[in-house]
Design a protein around this motif. Structure first.
Motif, PDB file in Angstrom:
ATOM      1  N   LYS A 168       0.826  -1.209   0.000  1.00 52.98           N
ATOM      2  CA  LYS A 168       0.000   0.000   0.000  1.00 52.98           C
ATOM      3  C   LYS A 168       0.857   1.254   0.000  1.00 52.98           C
ATOM      4  O   LYS A 168       0.595   2.215  -0.741  1.00 52.98           O
ATOM      5  CB  LYS A 168      -0.920  -0.007   1.217  1.00 52.98           C
ATOM      6  N   ALA A 169       1.935   1.244   0.818  1.00 49.33           N
ATOM      7  CA  ALA A 169       2.818   2.404   0.875  1.00 49.33           C
ATOM      8  C   ALA A 169       3.547   2.599  -0.449  1.00 49.33           C
ATOM      9  O   ALA A 169       3.729   3.725  -0.914  1.00 49.33           O
ATOM     10  CB  ALA A 169       3.824   2.240   2.011  1.00 49.33           C
ATOM     11  N   ALA A 170       3.965   1.479  -1.056  1.00 50.43           N
ATOM     12  CA  ALA A 170       4.659   1.556  -2.342  1.00 50.43           C
ATOM     13  C   ALA A 170       3.747   2.137  -3.411  1.00 50.43           C
ATOM     14  O   ALA A 170       4.154   2.970  -4.225  1.00 50.43           O
ATOM     15  CB  ALA A 170       5.161   0.176  -2.752  1.00 50.43           C
ATOM     16  N   ASN A 171       2.490   1.715  -3.405  1.00 50.22           N
ATOM     17  CA  ASN A 171       1.533   2.234  -4.383  1.00 50.22           C
ATOM     18  C   ASN A 171       1.293   3.718  -4.177  1.00 50.22           C
ATOM     19  O   ASN A 171       1.174   4.486  -5.138  1.00 50.22           O
ATOM     20  CB  ASN A 171       0.214   1.464  -4.283  1.00 50.22           C
ATOM     21  N   SER A 172       1.214   4.138  -2.910  1.00 47.68           N
ATOM     22  CA  SER A 172       1.011   5.558  -2.622  1.00 47.68           C
ATOM     23  C   SER A 172       2.203   6.375  -3.097  1.00 47.68           C
ATOM     24  O   SER A 172       2.040   7.474  -3.646  1.00 47.68           O
ATOM     25  CB  SER A 172       0.803   5.763  -1.115  1.00 47.68           C
ATOM     26  N   LEU A 173       3.411   5.843  -2.873  1.00 46.64           N
ATOM     27  CA  LEU A 173       4.608   6.545  -3.325  1.00 46.64           C
ATOM     28  C   LEU A 173       4.611   6.695  -4.845  1.00 46.64           C
ATOM     29  O   LEU A 173       4.937   7.767  -5.378  1.00 46.64           O
ATOM     30  CB  LEU A 173       5.856   5.795  -2.866  1.00 46.64           C
ATOM     31  N   GLU A 174       4.248   5.640  -5.550  1.00 46.58           N
ATOM     32  CA  GLU A 174       4.181   5.710  -7.014  1.00 46.58           C
ATOM     33  C   GLU A 174       3.170   6.755  -7.463  1.00 46.58           C
ATOM     34  O   GLU A 174       3.402   7.486  -8.432  1.00 46.58           O
ATOM     35  CB  GLU A 174       3.802   4.339  -7.577  1.00 46.58           C
ATOM     36  N   ARG A 175       2.075   6.858  -6.757  1.00 49.48           N
ATOM     37  CA  ARG A 175       1.040   7.822  -7.124  1.00 49.48           C
ATOM     38  C   ARG A 175       1.493   9.257  -6.841  1.00 49.48           C
ATOM     39  O   ARG A 175       1.171  10.182  -7.596  1.00 49.48           O
ATOM     40  CB  ARG A 175      -0.260   7.503  -6.383  1.00 49.48           C
ATOM     41  N   VAL A 176       2.255   9.448  -5.764  1.00 50.71           N
ATOM     42  CA  VAL A 176       2.820  10.774  -5.488  1.00 50.71           C
ATOM     43  C   VAL A 176       3.821  11.155  -6.572  1.00 50.71           C
ATOM     44  O   VAL A 176       3.805  12.279  -7.105  1.00 50.71           O
ATOM     45  CB  VAL A 176       3.486  10.807  -4.103  1.00 50.71           C
ATOM     46  N   LEU A 177       4.709  10.216  -6.917  1.00 50.57           N
ATOM     47  CA  LEU A 177       5.709  10.492  -7.949  1.00 50.57           C
ATOM     48  C   LEU A 177       5.058  10.775  -9.297  1.00 50.57           C
ATOM     49  O   LEU A 177       5.587  11.555 -10.098  1.00 50.57           O
ATOM     50  CB  LEU A 177       6.676   9.317  -8.072  1.00 50.57           C
ATOM     51  N   ALA A 178       3.911  10.152  -9.549  1.00 53.06           N
ATOM     52  CA  ALA A 178       3.210  10.382 -10.815  1.00 53.06           C
ATOM     53  C   ALA A 178       2.795  11.838 -10.961  1.00 53.06           C
ATOM     54  O   ALA A 178       2.692  12.354 -12.080  1.00 53.06           O
ATOM     55  CB  ALA A 178       1.992   9.467 -10.914  1.00 53.06           C
ATOM     56  N   VAL A 179       2.548  12.514  -9.835  1.00 51.36           N
ATOM     57  CA  VAL A 179       2.213  13.939  -9.897  1.00 51.36           C
ATOM     58  C   VAL A 179       3.393  14.719 -10.474  1.00 51.36           C
ATOM     59  O   VAL A 179       3.226  15.593 -11.335  1.00 51.36           O
ATOM     60  CB  VAL A 179       1.846  14.478  -8.498  1.00 51.36           C
ATOM     61  N   LEU A 180       4.597  14.410 -10.034  1.00 50.37           N
ATOM     62  CA  LEU A 180       5.778  15.107 -10.536  1.00 50.37           C
ATOM     63  C   LEU A 180       6.049  14.773 -11.996  1.00 50.37           C
ATOM     64  O   LEU A 180       6.557  15.605 -12.754  1.00 50.37           O
ATOM     65  CB  LEU A 180       7.002  14.746  -9.687  1.00 50.37           C
ATOM     66  N   GLU A 181       5.702  13.551 -12.407  1.00 54.19           N
ATOM     67  CA  GLU A 181       6.005  13.108 -13.771  1.00 54.19           C
ATOM     68  C   GLU A 181       5.237  13.878 -14.837  1.00 54.19           C
ATOM     69  O   GLU A 181       5.643  13.905 -15.996  1.00 54.19           O
ATOM     70  CB  GLU A 181       5.716  11.607 -13.916  1.00 54.19           C
ATOM     71  N   VAL A 182       4.110  14.493 -14.472  1.00 50.78           N
ATOM     72  CA  VAL A 182       3.320  15.182 -15.501  1.00 50.78           C
ATOM     73  C   VAL A 182       3.952  16.498 -15.933  1.00 50.78           C
ATOM     74  O   VAL A 182       3.590  17.048 -16.981  1.00 50.78           O
ATOM     75  CB  VAL A 182       1.868  15.445 -15.023  1.00 50.78           C
ATOM     76  N   PHE A 183       4.909  17.012 -15.153  1.00 56.70           N
ATOM     77  CA  PHE A 183       5.554  18.269 -15.525  1.00 56.70           C
ATOM     78  C   PHE A 183       6.596  18.008 -16.600  1.00 56.70           C
ATOM     79  O   PHE A 183       7.409  17.094 -16.499  1.00 56.70           O
ATOM     80  CB  PHE A 183       6.201  18.920 -14.298  1.00 56.70           C
ATOM     81  N   SER A 184       6.557  18.818 -17.640  1.00 57.28           N
ATOM     82  CA  SER A 184       7.464  18.646 -18.769  1.00 57.28           C
ATOM     83  C   SER A 184       7.720  19.990 -19.420  1.00 57.28           C
ATOM     84  O   SER A 184       7.103  21.010 -19.057  1.00 57.28           O
ATOM     85  CB  SER A 184       6.865  17.681 -19.798  1.00 57.28           C
ATOM     86  N   GLU A 185       8.619  20.003 -20.392  1.00 58.34           N
ATOM     87  CA  GLU A 185       8.910  21.237 -21.113  1.00 58.34           C
ATOM     88  C   GLU A 185       7.667  21.737 -21.834  1.00 58.34           C
ATOM     89  O   GLU A 185       7.466  22.942 -21.990  1.00 58.34           O
ATOM     90  CB  GLU A 185      10.046  20.995 -22.106  1.00 58.34           C
ATOM     91  N   GLU A 186       6.832  20.799 -22.291  1.00 59.07           N
ATOM     92  CA  GLU A 186       5.610  21.179 -22.999  1.00 59.07           C
ATOM     93  C   GLU A 186       4.506  21.633 -22.050  1.00 59.07           C
ATOM     94  O   GLU A 186       3.603  22.366 -22.446  1.00 59.07           O
ATOM     95  CB  GLU A 186       5.099  19.992 -23.825  1.00 59.07           C
ATOM     96  N   ARG A 187       4.583  21.182 -20.787  1.00 53.68           N
ATOM     97  CA  ARG A 187       3.530  21.526 -19.822  1.00 53.68           C
ATOM     98  C   ARG A 187       4.181  21.813 -18.474  1.00 53.68           C
ATOM     99  O   ARG A 187       4.470  20.908 -17.699  1.00 53.68           O
ATOM    100  CB  ARG A 187       2.529  20.381 -19.719  1.00 53.68           C
ATOM    101  N   LEU A 188       4.415  23.103 -18.190  1.00 58.19           N
ATOM    102  CA  LEU A 188       5.155  23.510 -16.994  1.00 58.19           C
ATOM    103  C   LEU A 188       4.243  23.831 -15.817  1.00 58.19           C
ATOM    104  O   LEU A 188       4.709  23.879 -14.672  1.00 58.19           O
ATOM    105  CB  LEU A 188       6.016  24.735 -17.311  1.00 58.19           C
ATOM    106  N   GLU A 189       2.961  24.074 -16.068  1.00 66.10           N
ATOM    107  CA  GLU A 189       2.029  24.479 -15.023  1.00 66.10           C
ATOM    108  C   GLU A 189       0.758  23.636 -15.108  1.00 66.10           C
ATOM    109  O   GLU A 189       0.292  23.307 -16.209  1.00 66.10           O
ATOM    110  CB  GLU A 189       1.651  25.957 -15.160  1.00 66.10           C
TER     111      GLU A 189
END
Length: 254
Positions: free
Chosen positions: A4-25
């Motif tokens: 459960k903790a591992a899944n939560s960590l992956e989901r938190v990291l997924a928030v950071l993954e959406v930021f890119s040069e094409e989408r900064l905000e």
């Protein structure tokens, strides 16, 4: 760590993954739509990331990456053995040739420049430090792909086969594999104008104690400045640098 903790960590990291040069905000509404998280879950993750400094928010704008990213970048520069040992090697290459020299890390399915030097007023590279490079075309990508196990390599080729076909590596997977075998035998990859028009790229893989590459060292140089003999000379120097850095990384793991 529990599942459960591992899944939560992956989901938190997924928030950071959406930021890119094409989408900064991103607004919270856009993040909910993109990630499919419930509002309470997303707000909990955003609060955690903001408090840790990984995200910051601006009224009427949304969320952007925060100052913790800059802090960690500074720490990486101070601790990454590849950067610490490779910086002098890059300077040596730029002192010998009118070029841009780069160190590129391979992680997950990404290539990322982590350090570079240039002896040119206008560096000949489309991918400065921190900007992900394409997996298909270019000497850097080829120097990594040529040394990957077939079970890892074939899925990568399938993802970028169109780009590889466009630069003449082969009409199908087997022809591309044959080309990469030649790169592996040579120990160095050479590409002509594949990433930046008019620029020759030359690169060799860097290993740690394992058998698969973890990085690449490369040079980009104007095509009008080189001939076959000079390209061969640069390639020899780059192979030497890659070998030295591989030994350094291997020693660091003992």
């Amino acid at each position: 760590m529990t599942t459960k903790a591992a899944n939560s960590l992956e989901r938190v990291l997924a928030v950071l993954e959406v930021f890119s040069e094409e989408r900064l905000e991103w607004t919270s509404e856009e993040l909910m739509e993109r990630l499919g998280y419930s509002r309470p879950t997303l707000y909990r993750y955003l609060k955690t990331l903001k408090e840790a400094g990984f995200l910051t928010s601006t009224p009427n704008v949304g969320f952007t990456l925060g100052p913790k990213v800059v802090e960690m970048d500074y720490l990486m520069r101070k601790s990454d053995r590849l950067i610490l040992d490779g910086s002098a090697q890059l300077k040596g290459l730029t002192e010998r040739y009118s070029c841009t020299a780069l160190l590129v890390r391979w992680y997950g399915d990404r290539l990322l420049c982590i350090d570079s030097e240039s002896s040119m007023r206008n560096p000949l590279t489309s991918f400065p430090r921190g900007r992900p490079m394409p997996l298909g075309p270019g000497a850097i990508a080829r120097s990594i792909m040529a040394f990957l196990p077939r079970r890892n390599l074939v899925p990568l080729i399938e993802c970028v086969i169109g780009e590889l076909q466009q630069v003449g590596l082969g009409a199908n997977i087997e022809e591309i594999l044959d080309h990469l075998k030649k790169v592996k035998r040579a120990g160095v990859a050479v590409a002509y104008g594949e990433v930046t028009p008019g620029v020759v790229g030359i690169a060799a893989p860097i290993f740690d104690a394992g058998r698969s590459p973890v990085a690449s060292v490369g040079v980009t140089i104007g095509g009008s400045l080189v001939d076959g003999a000079l390209i061969a000379q640069i390639a020899s120097d780059i192979k030497t640098v890659a070998h030295d850095l591989s030994l350094s990384l291997a020693r660091g793991r003992l």
